[in-house]
Design a protein around this motif. Structure first.
Motif, PDB file in Angstrom:
ATOM      1  N   HIS A   1       0.648  -1.288   0.050  1.00 24.49           N
ATOM      2  CA  HIS A   1      -0.062  -0.057  -0.212  1.00 24.49           C
ATOM      3  C   HIS A   1       0.762   1.280   0.213  1.00 24.49           C
ATOM      4  O   HIS A   1       0.380   2.342  -0.550  1.00 24.49           O
ATOM      5  CB  HIS A   1      -0.856  -0.045   1.274  1.00 24.49           C
ATOM      6  N   LEU A   2       1.974   1.383   0.618  1.00 22.54           N
ATOM      7  CA  LEU A   2       2.774   2.318   0.708  1.00 22.54           C
ATOM      8  C   LEU A   2       3.887   2.564  -0.122  1.00 22.54           C
ATOM      9  O   LEU A   2       4.385   1.589  -0.684  1.00 22.54           O
ATOM     10  CB  LEU A   2       3.294   2.504   2.241  1.00 22.54           C
ATOM     11  N   ARG A   3       4.488   3.898   0.025  1.00 22.44           N
ATOM     12  CA  ARG A   3       5.768   4.288  -0.798  1.00 22.44           C
ATOM     13  C   ARG A   3       6.709   5.002  -0.168  1.00 22.44           C
ATOM     14  O   ARG A   3       6.128   5.468   1.057  1.00 22.44           O
ATOM     15  CB  ARG A   3       5.332   4.895  -2.402  1.00 22.44           C
TER      16      ARG A   3
ATOM     17  N   ASP B   1       6.272   7.793   2.911  1.00 21.37           N
ATOM     18  CA  ASP B   1       4.920   7.802   3.518  1.00 21.37           C
ATOM     19  C   ASP B   1       5.212   7.421   5.160  1.00 21.37           C
ATOM     20  O   ASP B   1       6.300   7.031   5.650  1.00 21.37           O
ATOM     21  CB  ASP B   1       3.946   6.767   3.107  1.00 21.37           C
TER      22      ASP B   1
ATOM     23  N   LEU C   1       9.957   4.227   4.828  1.00 21.31           N
ATOM     24  CA  LEU C   1       9.022   4.884   5.475  1.00 21.31           C
ATOM     25  C   LEU C   1       9.312   5.493   6.639  1.00 21.31           C
ATOM     26  O   LEU C   1      10.322   5.404   7.228  1.00 21.31           O
ATOM     27  CB  LEU C   1       7.921   3.835   5.896  1.00 21.31           C
TER      28      LEU C   1
ATOM     29  N   GLY D   1      -0.722  13.274   8.951  1.00 22.30           N
ATOM     30  CA  GLY D   1      -0.591  12.395   7.608  1.00 22.30           C
ATOM     31  C   GLY D   1      -0.070  11.263   7.595  1.00 22.30           C
ATOM     32  O   GLY D   1       0.283  10.414   6.485  1.00 22.30           O
TER      33      GLY D   1
ATOM     34  N   ARG E   1      -0.079   7.564   6.962  1.00 28.85           N
ATOM     35  CA  ARG E   1      -1.014   6.677   6.086  1.00 28.85           C
ATOM     36  C   ARG E   1      -1.441   5.339   6.600  1.00 28.85           C
ATOM     37  O   ARG E   1      -2.106   4.568   5.767  1.00 28.85           O
ATOM     38  CB  ARG E   1      -0.318   6.711   4.683  1.00 28.85           C
TER      39      ARG E   1
END
Length: 443
Positions: free
Chosen positions: A172-174, A177, A198, A222, A224
């Motif tokens: 899901h994340l990049r 994040d 991350l 913020g 995620r």
């Protein structure tokens, strides 16, 4: 700025590798500033964009951190440096109460389960193309999840909890994040998040788990994704109760696009009920490992979650290892169906020792935490000195630095290595070593 160490390379990959070599060899220290982009580009005779790409790669790998005009520096804890290296080796004659391992006396023998798995394999050997998850394992796992009120979802199998969490975050994340994590929290997770590029955001917690205001702050800032330990939180023993679960679910409901990861660390070793948070965000998973109940070398965890997330995890897994050994899956089915572990007996054994230590410390004026599981968290005035004094007294404990970001100094003890008659002695040593630690929560 860098002393005698010279960063080398003409391409971004070569420059990044040179920086990593310098860190690995100890020439570039944690927190040390790196040359400004244009300065290093001039020295190497390359375009500044090449250096920028190298620094970006290092940042995404969790090796360095950047702060705009203040430049870039080696992370205080580069991702290549495991928190597990922050430890005290117990010399001869010193009791090891730091390693987080379960009590071997409470682990079931694996011989019969592995033999049963081998006999079934002999009758029908596993093949390429077989289902990645044994249907019987999925059925049993899903039935237990249903019983605990976990929302419906498909089941996947990974090589332990951390493997599951890594795969879910990557799905899901990049890089860049933010991920909200418990502080103090599991050292492996605190290592993993920056290693994936991350940014970990600490959330304070108490005996009932993450504080709702802390979760709200992280999400408004913020984050995620958020990772919550439902029971037997490592290192504090926190467990999410019914009231706290309602409060956390209310916060999460206002942020439906956040990825929720729940780690049921206490599955089959605690007697507190599960109060899952899942179901209020679009993307979620709940992970259960076999390590604590059946042994750390049984590298298997089951996870369930929303269809999209589990499909992404399973799809990516299929392109790598393919599946977790179905021999291990068959062994776990055997362990589950034969009731090889009695969770009530295990929970009672850990609970008696844990509660006795917390009580003994309270009698000596020392605050300690340990609501569930096998660990006790003891705030101290000064961590390094406390660890050294305890070592001198014959006890090797885990430094709190392995588990914390912004929270205060502490030490962690694992009660699974303690005999009941040792409780008073270790409490005396802790009382002498702890000093005047601040009272209150874990922060």
């Amino acid at each position: 700025m860098l002393g005698e160490y010279r960063i080398e390379g003409r391409r971004a990959a070569e420059i990044a590798a040179s920086v990593e070599r310098g860190i690995g060899a100890g020439h570039l220290a944690p927190g040390q500033p790196l040359p400004p982009l244009r300065e290093l580009a001039l020295e190497l005779g390359v375009n500044p964009n090449t250096v920028a790409a190298a620094y970006r790669t290092l940042r995404d790998r969790g090796v360095i951190e950047t702060a705009g005009r203040r430049g870039s520096r080696v992370r205080a804890r580069p991702s290549s440096t495991s928190r597990g290296s922050i430890r005290v080796d117990a010399p001869a004659g010193v009791r090891e109460v730091s390693d987080g391992n379960p009590d071997p006396a409470l682990l079931p023998p694996l011989r019969d389960a592995l033999a049963a798995a081998a006999r079934e394999h002999d009758g029908r050997p596993g093949r390429y193309g077989d289902a990645a998850v044994l249907p019987e394992l999925a059925r049993l796992a899903r039935a237990a999840l249903d019983e605990d009120g976990v929302p419906d979802g498909p089941v996947a199998v990974t090589s332990g909890s951390l493997d599951a969490i890594e795969r879910v975050l990557a799905a899901h994340l990049r890089p860049g994040d933010a991920v909200a994590v418990e502080d103090p929290g599991w050292g492996g997770l605190l290592d993993l998040v920056p290693a994936l590029g991350l940014r970990p955001v600490p959330m304070a917690l108490d005996d009932d788990g993450p504080l709702p205001d802390e979760l709200e702050r992280a999400l408004r800032g913020g984050a995620r994704a958020v990772v919550v330990t439902d029971r037997a939180q490592n290192p504090t023993g926190a467990a999410v109760g019914a009231d706290r679960a309602r409060e956390l679910r209310a916060v999460l409901a206002a942020h439906p696009h956040v990825l929720l990861i729940e780690d049921d660390h206490g599955h089959r070793i605690v007697d507190l009920p599960l109060h899952p948070l899942a179901g209020v965000t679009n993307s979620w998973v709940l992970v259960r490992s076999t390590a604590k109940a059946y042994g750390p070398d049984l590298r298997l965890a089951v996870l369930t979650g929303d269809v999209v997330t589990v499909d992404r995890v399973a799809g990516r897994q299929g392109l790598g290892p393919g599946w977790v050994s179905r021999l291990l899956q068959r062994a776990v089915v055997e362990l589950w169906t034969t009731d090889a572990v009695d969770p009530r007996t295990v929970a009672r054994s850990y609970g008696e020792r844990r509660d006795a230590l917390v009580r003994a410390l309270a009698e000596r004026g020392v605050e300690a935490r340990g609501r569930s599981g096998m660990n006790v968290w003891v705030p101290v005035a000064e961590e390094t000195g406390a660890v050294a004094r305890l070592l001198h007294a014959g006890w090797a404990v885990a430094p709190g630095a392995r588990f914390r970001m912004a929270s205060g100094p502490a030490v962690r003890l694992t009660v699974s290595a303690m005999a009941g008659e040792e409780i008073e002695a270790v409490a005396d040593a802790l009382a002498d070593a702890a000093g005047a630690a601040p009272a209150g929560g874990y922060g």
